[in-house]
Design a protein around this motif. Structure first.
Motif, PDB file in Angstrom:
ATOM      1  N   GLN A  29      51.381  72.919  97.801  1.00 56.80           N
ATOM      2  CA  GLN A  29      52.511  72.032  97.538  1.00 56.80           C
ATOM      3  C   GLN A  29      53.337  71.772  98.807  1.00 56.80           C
ATOM      4  N   ASP A  30      53.486  72.801  99.654  1.00 57.27           N
ATOM      5  CA  ASP A  30      54.219  72.595 100.922  1.00 57.27           C
ATOM      6  C   ASP A  30      53.533  71.533 101.772  1.00 57.27           C
ATOM      7  N   ARG A  31      52.221  71.541 101.763  1.00 51.33           N
ATOM      8  CA  ARG A  31      51.501  70.623 102.653  1.00 51.33           C
ATOM      9  C   ARG A  31      51.278  69.243 102.049  1.00 51.33           C
ATOM     10  N   LEU A  32      51.100  69.185 100.716  1.00 49.41           N
ATOM     11  CA  LEU A  32      50.793  67.886 100.093  1.00 49.41           C
ATOM     12  C   LEU A  32      51.975  67.310  99.324  1.00 49.41           C
ATOM     13  N   GLY A  33      53.026  68.115  99.154  1.00 51.37           N
ATOM     14  CA  GLY A  33      54.173  67.656  98.369  1.00 51.37           C
ATOM     15  C   GLY A  33      53.950  67.792  96.876  1.00 51.37           C
ATOM     16  N   ALA A  34      52.772  68.261  96.485  1.00 51.60           N
ATOM     17  CA  ALA A  34      52.426  68.378  95.072  1.00 51.60           C
ATOM     18  C   ALA A  34      51.162  69.228  94.957  1.00 51.60           C
ATOM     19  N   VAL A  35      50.865  69.637  93.707  1.00 55.98           N
ATOM     20  CA  VAL A  35      49.569  70.258  93.420  1.00 55.98           C
ATOM     21  C   VAL A  35      48.835  69.291  92.496  1.00 55.98           C
ATOM     22  N   PRO A  36      48.092  68.361  93.067  1.00 53.25           N
ATOM     23  CA  PRO A  36      47.436  67.347  92.224  1.00 53.25           C
ATOM     24  C   PRO A  36      46.436  67.997  91.265  1.00 53.25           C
ATOM     25  N   PRO A  37      46.479  67.597  89.981  1.00 51.81           N
ATOM     26  CA  PRO A  37      45.630  68.235  88.963  1.00 51.81           C
ATOM     27  C   PRO A  37      44.145  68.203  89.308  1.00 51.81           C
ATOM     28  N   GLU A  38      43.715  67.182  90.054  1.00 55.54           N
ATOM     29  CA  GLU A  38      42.278  67.097  90.343  1.00 55.54           C
ATOM     30  C   GLU A  38      41.807  68.205  91.296  1.00 55.54           C
ATOM     31  N   LEU A  39      42.764  68.931  91.904  1.00 54.83           N
ATOM     32  CA  LEU A  39      42.362  70.017  92.803  1.00 54.83           C
ATOM     33  C   LEU A  39      42.187  71.345  92.068  1.00 54.83           C
ATOM     34  N   LEU A  40      42.641  71.397  90.826  1.00 52.54           N
ATOM     35  CA  LEU A  40      42.620  72.686  90.116  1.00 52.54           C
ATOM     36  C   LEU A  40      41.214  73.265  89.944  1.00 52.54           C
ATOM     37  N   PRO A  41      40.198  72.437  89.619  1.00 52.70           N
ATOM     38  CA  PRO A  41      38.853  73.018  89.488  1.00 52.70           C
ATOM     39  C   PRO A  41      38.365  73.679  90.776  1.00 52.70           C
ATOM     40  N   LEU A  42      38.694  73.072  91.905  1.00 52.61           N
ATOM     41  CA  LEU A  42      38.289  73.622  93.208  1.00 52.61           C
ATOM     42  C   LEU A  42      38.943  74.989  93.420  1.00 52.61           C
ATOM     43  N   ILE A  43      40.222  75.078  93.095  1.00 53.01           N
ATOM     44  CA  ILE A  43      40.957  76.333  93.259  1.00 53.01           C
ATOM     45  C   ILE A  43      40.393  77.395  92.311  1.00 53.01           C
ATOM     46  N   ALA A  44      40.151  76.993  91.059  1.00 51.74           N
ATOM     47  CA  ALA A  44      39.637  77.934  90.062  1.00 51.74           C
ATOM     48  C   ALA A  44      38.296  78.500  90.509  1.00 51.74           C
ATOM     49  N   GLU A  45      37.440  77.619  90.977  1.00 54.11           N
ATOM     50  CA  GLU A  45      36.098  78.044  91.383  1.00 54.11           C
ATOM     51  C   GLU A  45      36.174  79.036  92.542  1.00 54.11           C
ATOM     52  N   ASP A  46      37.032  78.708  93.505  1.00 55.56           N
ATOM     53  CA  ASP A  46      37.141  79.554  94.690  1.00 55.56           C
ATOM     54  C   ASP A  46      37.660  80.952  94.336  1.00 55.56           C
ATOM     55  N   LEU A  47      38.560  81.030  93.359  1.00 54.53           N
ATOM     56  CA  LEU A  47      39.168  82.319  93.016  1.00 54.53           C
ATOM     57  C   LEU A  47      38.456  83.008  91.855  1.00 54.53           C
ATOM     58  N   CYS A  48      37.342  82.410  91.393  1.00 55.72           N
ATOM     59  CA  CYS A  48      36.622  82.928  90.234  1.00 55.72           C
ATOM     60  C   CYS A  48      37.532  83.051  89.018  1.00 55.72           C
ATOM     61  N   LEU A  49      38.370  82.072  88.818  1.00 55.70           N
ATOM     62  CA  LEU A  49      39.210  82.022  87.619  1.00 55.70           C
ATOM     63  C   LEU A  49      38.734  80.850  86.774  1.00 55.70           C
ATOM     64  N   SER A  50      39.140  80.858  85.498  1.00 56.05           N
ATOM     65  CA  SER A  50      38.794  79.691  84.688  1.00 56.05           C
ATOM     66  C   SER A  50      39.797  78.581  84.991  1.00 56.05           C
ATOM     67  N   ARG A  51      39.391  77.344  84.730  1.00 61.22           N
ATOM     68  CA  ARG A  51      40.308  76.218  84.931  1.00 61.22           C
ATOM     69  C   ARG A  51      41.551  76.385  84.074  1.00 61.22           C
ATOM     70  N   ALA A  52      41.354  76.936  82.858  1.00 63.96           N
ATOM     71  CA  ALA A  52      42.485  77.116  81.938  1.00 63.96           C
ATOM     72  C   ALA A  52      43.507  78.087  82.523  1.00 63.96           C
ATOM     73  N   GLU A  53      43.005  79.140  83.183  1.00 63.44           N
ATOM     74  CA  GLU A  53      43.936  80.104  83.779  1.00 63.44           C
ATOM     75  C   GLU A  53      44.779  79.450  84.868  1.00 63.44           C
ATOM     76  N   VAL A  54      44.127  78.687  85.730  1.00 63.01           N
ATOM     77  CA  VAL A  54      44.845  78.046  86.829  1.00 63.01           C
ATOM     78  C   VAL A  54      45.818  77.011  86.269  1.00 63.01           C
ATOM     79  N   HIS A  55      45.349  76.250  85.316  1.00 60.95           N
ATOM     80  CA  HIS A  55      46.206  75.244  84.701  1.00 60.95           C
ATOM     81  C   HIS A  55      47.428  75.915  84.053  1.00 60.95           C
ATOM     82  N   GLY A  56      47.197  77.062  83.402  1.00 62.40           N
ATOM     83  CA  GLY A  56      48.279  77.791  82.743  1.00 62.40           C
ATOM     84  C   GLY A  56      49.360  78.201  83.735  1.00 62.40           C
ATOM     85  N   VAL A  57      48.934  78.699  84.895  1.00 62.42           N
ATOM     86  CA  VAL A  57      49.900  79.133  85.908  1.00 62.42           C
ATOM     87  C   VAL A  57      50.673  77.929  86.452  1.00 62.42           C
TER      88      VAL A  57
END
Ligand code: FES
Length: 152
Positions: A29-57
């Motif tokens: 968010q500091d770098r992009l001004g936002a956390v665009p929803p389309e990036l969540l799957p990439l983050i989830a995959e990298d951290l071995c979390l489910s998309r639902a978990e990342v979305h929940g946070v």
């Protein structure tokens, strides 16, 4: 594209760090001004979390936003003390005068109108924060005047 490249850099910088999800989201968010929803799957995959978990946070913490803020940011407190001082009616009046629903950013990026839940100024409700500056006991005319002063 650029958002994805930034996300990959941030993920790499936090690799192996336990509990990295929140710091990662903040860095993005500091770098992009936002956390665009389309990036969540990439983050989830990298951290071995489910998309639902990342979305929940992301949706649990009010500080993350899906789109970058406008050049001016008007936050209107929607919490209890402000409610008892008529913030619902004030919200409706400002929405109609600004032509901007609460929670949205003008298409030209000039203004974001956002709900906030207590600005710690309950004794002077209703409270607004315009570009980081707190104002209490406001009515719609005052808020519009403050915006006009800022050239919004
Ligand atoms: Fe609005 Fe506290 S409830 S400032």
């Amino acid at each position: 594209e650029q958002c994805e490249a930034v996300t990959r850099e941030v993920l790499a910088a936090h690799r192996g760090q336990p509990g990295a999800l929140l710091p990662i989201l903040h860095d993005i968010q500091d770098r992009l001004g936002a956390v665009p929803p389309e990036l969540l799957p990439l983050i989830a995959e990298d951290l071995c979390l489910s998309r639902a978990e990342v979305h929940g946070v992301v949706s649990f913490y009010h500080d993350f936003r899906a789109t970058p803020p406008g050049r001016q940011v008007l936050k209107l407190c929607q919490a209890e003390a402000c409610q008892s001082m008529g913030v619902k009616a004030l919200t409706a009046e400002l929405e109609s005068k600004l032509g901007l629903p609460l929670g949205e950013t003008r298409e030209d990026g000039s203004l974001s109108f956002e709900p906030v839940y207590c600005l710690g100024n309950c004794a002077c409700a209703p409270s607004v924060m315009l570009n980081g500056e707190l104002h209490g006991r406001v009515d719609a005319e005052e808020v519009l005047a403050l915006l006009a002063e800022q050239g919004a």
